[in-house]
Scaffold this motif. Structure first.
Motif, PDB file in Angstrom:
ATOM      1  N   GLU A  14       0.848  -1.336  -0.215  1.00  0.00           N
ATOM      2  CA  GLU A  14       0.002  -0.015   0.149  1.00  0.00           C
ATOM      3  C   GLU A  14       0.873   1.134  -0.062  1.00  0.00           C
ATOM      4  OE1 GLU A  14      -3.798   0.247   1.886  1.00  0.00           O
ATOM      5  OE2 GLU A  14      -3.131  -1.400   3.062  1.00  0.00           O
ATOM      6  N   GLY A  15       2.011   1.199   0.152  1.00  0.00           N
ATOM      7  CA  GLY A  15       2.991   2.220   0.194  1.00  0.00           C
ATOM      8  C   GLY A  15       4.001   2.237   1.668  1.00  0.00           C
ATOM      9  N   ILE A  16       4.413   3.513   1.947  1.00  0.00           N
ATOM     10  CA  ILE A  16       5.195   3.584   3.278  1.00  0.00           C
ATOM     11  C   ILE A  16       4.616   3.400   4.166  1.00  0.00           C
ATOM     12  CG2 ILE A  16       4.878   5.988   3.444  1.00  0.00           C
ATOM     13  CD1 ILE A  16       7.634   6.506   4.060  1.00  0.00           C
ATOM     14  N   CYS A  17       5.297   2.525   5.123  1.00  0.00           N
ATOM     15  CA  CYS A  17       4.615   1.969   6.286  1.00  0.00           C
ATOM     16  C   CYS A  17       4.600   2.998   7.526  1.00  0.00           C
ATOM     17  CB  CYS A  17       5.409   0.870   6.837  1.00  0.00           C
ATOM     18  SG  CYS A  17       5.575  -0.729   5.740  1.00  0.00           S
ATOM     19  N   ILE A  18       3.427   3.358   7.830  1.00  0.00           N
ATOM     20  CA  ILE A  18       3.235   4.244   8.699  1.00  0.00           C
ATOM     21  C   ILE A  18       3.932   3.882  10.266  1.00  0.00           C
ATOM     22  CG2 ILE A  18       1.531   5.929  10.104  1.00  0.00           C
ATOM     23  CD1 ILE A  18       1.898   6.285   6.881  1.00  0.00           C
ATOM     24  N   PRO A  50       4.314   8.889  -4.283  1.00  0.00           N
ATOM     25  CA  PRO A  50       3.077   8.195  -4.258  1.00  0.00           C
ATOM     26  C   PRO A  50       2.411   7.425  -5.386  1.00  0.00           C
ATOM     27  CG  PRO A  50       2.649  10.289  -3.336  1.00  0.00           C
ATOM     28  CD  PRO A  50       4.063  10.501  -4.190  1.00  0.00           C
ATOM     29  N   THR A  51       2.630   8.052  -6.397  1.00  0.00           N
ATOM     30  CA  THR A  51       2.297   7.466  -7.637  1.00  0.00           C
ATOM     31  C   THR A  51       3.443   6.815  -8.667  1.00  0.00           C
ATOM     32  OG1 THR A  51       0.461   9.041  -7.938  1.00  0.00           O
ATOM     33  CG2 THR A  51       1.000   7.872 -10.161  1.00  0.00           C
ATOM     34  N   CYS A  52       3.217   5.526  -8.659  1.00  0.00           N
ATOM     35  CA  CYS A  52       4.454   4.597  -9.784  1.00  0.00           C
ATOM     36  C   CYS A  52       5.799   5.104  -9.162  1.00  0.00           C
ATOM     37  CB  CYS A  52       3.999   5.028 -11.058  1.00  0.00           C
ATOM     38  SG  CYS A  52       4.765   3.695 -12.015  1.00  0.00           S
ATOM     39  N   LYS A  75      -5.994   4.764   1.233  1.00  0.00           N
ATOM     40  CA  LYS A  75      -6.034   4.775   2.522  1.00  0.00           C
ATOM     41  C   LYS A  75      -4.686   5.131   3.042  1.00  0.00           C
ATOM     42  CE  LYS A  75      -6.778   1.234   6.205  1.00  0.00           C
ATOM     43  NZ  LYS A  75      -5.399   1.016   6.526  1.00  0.00           N
ATOM     44  N   ARG A  76      -3.595   4.746   2.497  1.00  0.00           N
ATOM     45  CA  ARG A  76      -2.109   5.112   2.896  1.00  0.00           C
ATOM     46  C   ARG A  76      -1.973   6.662   3.040  1.00  0.00           C
ATOM     47  NH1 ARG A  76       1.601   1.354   3.909  1.00  0.00           N
ATOM     48  NH2 ARG A  76      -0.231   0.386   4.681  1.00  0.00           N
ATOM     49  N   ARG A  77      -2.496   7.098   1.616  1.00  0.00           N
ATOM     50  CA  ARG A  77      -2.214   8.577   1.593  1.00  0.00           C
ATOM     51  C   ARG A  77      -2.861   9.547   2.617  1.00  0.00           C
ATOM     52  NH1 ARG A  77      -1.608   9.603  -4.802  1.00  0.00           N
ATOM     53  NH2 ARG A  77      -1.125   7.617  -5.526  1.00  0.00           N
ATOM     54  N   LEU A  78      -4.037   9.106   3.072  1.00  0.00           N
ATOM     55  CA  LEU A  78      -4.690   9.573   3.962  1.00  0.00           C
ATOM     56  C   LEU A  78      -4.130   9.632   5.514  1.00  0.00           C
ATOM     57  CD1 LEU A  78      -8.493   9.147   3.199  1.00  0.00           C
ATOM     58  CD2 LEU A  78      -7.266  11.131   2.794  1.00  0.00           C
ATOM     59  N   PRO A 136      -3.512  13.262  -5.988  1.00  0.00           N
ATOM     60  CA  PRO A 136      -2.137  13.238  -5.329  1.00  0.00           C
ATOM     61  C   PRO A 136      -2.314  13.943  -3.981  1.00  0.00           C
ATOM     62  CG  PRO A 136      -2.742  15.202  -7.012  1.00  0.00           C
ATOM     63  CD  PRO A 136      -3.829  14.199  -7.205  1.00  0.00           C
ATOM     64  N   LEU A 137      -1.160  14.103  -3.086  1.00  0.00           N
ATOM     65  CA  LEU A 137      -1.464  14.279  -1.825  1.00  0.00           C
ATOM     66  C   LEU A 137      -1.839  15.657  -1.723  1.00  0.00           C
ATOM     67  CD1 LEU A 137       1.837  12.176  -0.360  1.00  0.00           C
ATOM     68  CD2 LEU A 137      -0.486  11.897  -0.021  1.00  0.00           C
ATOM     69  N   TYR A 138      -1.183  16.624  -2.447  1.00  0.00           N
ATOM     70  CA  TYR A 138      -1.380  18.084  -2.342  1.00  0.00           C
ATOM     71  C   TYR A 138      -2.770  18.375  -2.424  1.00  0.00           C
ATOM     72  CZ  TYR A 138      -2.190  19.554  -7.263  1.00  0.00           C
ATOM     73  OH  TYR A 138      -2.431  19.759  -8.374  1.00  0.00           O
ATOM     74  N   VAL A 139      -3.573  17.582  -3.039  1.00  0.00           N
ATOM     75  CA  VAL A 139      -5.209  17.788  -3.523  1.00  0.00           C
ATOM     76  C   VAL A 139      -5.736  17.221  -1.920  1.00  0.00           C
ATOM     77  CG1 VAL A 139      -7.103  17.210  -4.567  1.00  0.00           C
ATOM     78  CG2 VAL A 139      -5.047  17.481  -5.941  1.00  0.00           C
ATOM     79  N   LEU A 140      -5.387  16.223  -1.494  1.00  0.00           N
ATOM     80  CA  LEU A 140      -5.938  15.863   0.010  1.00  0.00           C
ATOM     81  C   LEU A 140      -5.592  16.677   1.011  1.00  0.00           C
ATOM     82  CD1 LEU A 140      -5.436  11.706  -0.978  1.00  0.00           C
ATOM     83  CD2 LEU A 140      -7.297  13.178  -1.239  1.00  0.00           C
TER      84      LEU A 140
END
Length: 298
Positions: free
Chosen positions: A54-58, A77-79, A90-93, A121-125
């Motif tokens: 899912e991405g970087i582990c929080i 975050p993307t590719c 979920k991981r972005r949030l 993207p993160l900046y939108v969220l």
């Protein structure tokens, strides 16, 4: 937003304009960004954080969080380069919540925003002005076009604009004009760039499907890998009895990268760019690569 002459200048501007001596920089692992603070080192400490599907582990971020010093998180975050993994929504949030909770700014690198990206993207969220976004238009269309941008909270933009101008050693007005025409909705009934993307994606996918067949033909008995990603990169794990270091020593004919430049903890992978090669050349190269690998038994 400020325009830059491409992603390298954006990274340089961010490092010189925001990142200071002795800062602690958290990055994904593996990722190409590991090398950037070392090349442009101002004495920072780089901490590689493990990733899952899912991405970087929080939880790993919490575990590695140091209470002293200033912290910055750098992610793609993307590719993500080199293995093409995309961070889940979920991981972005969760990452944004971690950033806000610990008052750690996030630098987001994104030059794949228009290649079948369905996640914001993160900046939108971002709701708390914690994200600095660096993007580029040139990855697929024209690598040398040199058009990038930085989107950041207003209080940072003036500083970043000054740094970008000081480190930009060639004028970009012509590139800006070309990009403006490409993106204009009034050109060719919808924009040259949009038309290119619509036509390029099916061609890219077909080419990489054929590449996948060649990789299976030549390497399936000595290596494993995820299917191709939008970047057209193959991040290939060689079998345990094959030494990538020895492959690098034996090799003089095939261009590939060792995973040691993406992760200091694991050098068992190689990286090959499938999208940049014709199928004929890729077939020839993989034949040579397999013979090199078989010579490189530990």
């Amino acid at each position: 937003m400020i325009l830059t002459p491409g992603m390298p200048n954006s990274i340089d501007s961010l490092i010189r304009g925001i990142i200071s001596r002795h800062d602690i920089i958290y990055t994904e692992s593996p990722t190409f960004f590991h090398a950037v603070p070392l090349i442009l080192s101002l004495g920072q400490q780089v901490s590689a954080i493990e990733c899952d599907e899912e991405g970087i582990c929080i939880d790993k971020l919490y575990k590695n969080l140091k209470r002293n010093g200033r912290h910055i998180i750098c992610v793609t975050p993307t590719c993500r380069y080199p293995n093409g993994k995309t961070m889940s929504l979920k991981r972005r949030l969760e990452l944004l919540e971690f950033s806000y909770e610990n008052k750690i700014p996030l630098i987001e690198f994104d030059n794949m925003f228009d290649m079948e990206n369905i996640l914001p993207p993160l900046y939108v969220l971002d709701k708390h002005n914690m994200v600095i976004h660096a993007g580029s238009i040139a990855y697929h269309y024209a690598f040398g076009l040199g058009i990038g941008w930085i989107i950041a909270p207003e209080y940072l933009l003036n500083r970043l604009a000054v740094v970008s101008m000081e480190t930009n050693h060639y004028p970009a007005q012509l590139n800006h004009l070309i990009t403006s025409v490409m993106l204009s909705e009034n050109v060719n009934g919808g924009g040259i760039y949009n038309q290119f993307v619509d036509q390029f994606i099916p061609l890219r996918n077909h080419h990489l499907e054929e590449c996948e067949k060649l990789f299976k033909k030549h390497l399936s008995d000595i290596a494993s890998w995820d299917t191709y990603n939008e970047r057209g990169l193959y991040y290939i794990k060689m079998d345990n009895d094959i030494s990538v270091r020895k492959m690098m020593n034996y090799n003089s004919m095939v261009r590939f990268a060792s995973s040691s430049i993406f992760s200091s903890n694991d050098s068992s992978y190689i990286l090959i760019n499938g999208i940049s090669l014709s199928l004929k050349k890729l077939n020839q190269g993989l034949e040579i690569l397999k013979s090199i690998a078989l010579k490189s038994n530990k």
